[in-house]
Design a protein around this motif. Sequence first.
Motif, short mmCIF file in Angstrom:
data_model
loop_
_atom_site.label_atom_id
_atom_site.label_comp_id
_atom_site.label_asym_id
_atom_site.label_seq_id
_atom_site.Cartn_x
_atom_site.Cartn_y
_atom_site.Cartn_z
N GLN A 47 0.82 -1.21 0.00
CA GLN A 47 0.00 0.00 0.00
C GLN A 47 0.86 1.26 0.00
N ARG A 48 1.73 1.39 0.99
CA ARG A 48 2.52 2.62 1.09
C ARG A 48 3.62 2.46 2.13
N ALA A 49 4.53 3.42 2.14
CA ALA A 49 5.56 3.52 3.17
C ALA A 49 5.20 4.71 4.05
N GLU A 50 5.41 4.56 5.33
CA GLU A 50 5.08 5.62 6.28
C GLU A 50 6.27 5.91 7.18
N LEU A 51 6.38 7.17 7.58
CA LEU A 51 7.35 7.59 8.59
C LEU A 51 6.53 8.00 9.80
N LEU A 52 6.61 7.20 10.89
CA LEU A 52 5.75 7.42 12.05
C LEU A 52 6.57 7.65 13.31
N PRO A 53 6.05 8.48 14.23
CA PRO A 53 6.77 8.72 15.49
C PRO A 53 6.58 7.56 16.46
N LEU A 60 16.27 6.63 32.82
CA LEU A 60 15.34 6.15 33.83
C LEU A 60 13.98 6.84 33.76
N THR A 61 13.98 8.14 33.53
CA THR A 61 12.71 8.86 33.60
C THR A 61 12.35 9.57 32.31
N GLY A 62 13.27 9.69 31.39
CA GLY A 62 13.01 10.47 30.20
C GLY A 62 12.40 9.65 29.07
N SER A 63 11.99 10.34 28.04
CA SER A 63 11.50 9.69 26.83
C SER A 63 11.89 10.54 25.63
N THR A 64 12.04 9.86 24.52
CA THR A 64 12.38 10.55 23.27
C THR A 64 11.45 10.06 22.18
N THR A 65 11.36 10.84 21.14
CA THR A 65 10.56 10.45 19.98
C THR A 65 11.51 10.03 18.87
N ASN A 66 11.40 8.77 18.46
CA ASN A 66 12.17 8.25 17.34
C ASN A 66 11.23 8.06 16.17
N TRP A 67 11.68 8.40 14.98
CA TRP A 67 10.87 8.25 13.79
C TRP A 67 11.21 6.94 13.12
N ARG A 68 10.20 6.15 12.84
CA ARG A 68 10.37 4.80 12.27
C ARG A 68 9.76 4.73 10.87
#
Length: 171
Positions: A47-53, A60-68
Amino acid sequence: MQAFEYKVVPAPAKGTKAKGIKTPEARFAHTIELLMNEMAAEGWEYQRAELLPSEERAGLTGSTTNWRNVLVFRRPMPTQAPADATAADATLRAPARTAPEAPAREPRLTATAGDPEAPADATPVPGPGAARMQADDGVEELSPVSGMTAALKRRAEKAAKKDDPKENEES
């Protein structure tokens, strides 16, 4: 209306080596081609290719957004006979053969490996490889140094003389 089921797979990050393919771009394209042909052989339509967060933990407490990057495939779901089929339609259809029912098997009994209360006939989970994994401390084994170079010996002797108070008094 046609119903579909979807499958989302991670897009390859790099190309794989193959005979006659020299450039990185061609290797990457070949890897995508193999993946798409494999999925098509299983009945999946690209169907398609997507770039999603993707929100992921960092520390320990942080978070990051990686694009897949992902590839989306779909295939039609099997159709079911409409519920309002008439009796005439039912008589026109050939009777379906039913396979003889297999006797119901009891599920295999499993237990956590090393559980002292587990029955004797229980299959240990996760299995025999777990002991090797648990024994591995994750530290690489380093081979011992077989000999010291002359330059290192001179530096060590020089440092020892500098730190030794008796040597300094005699000088």
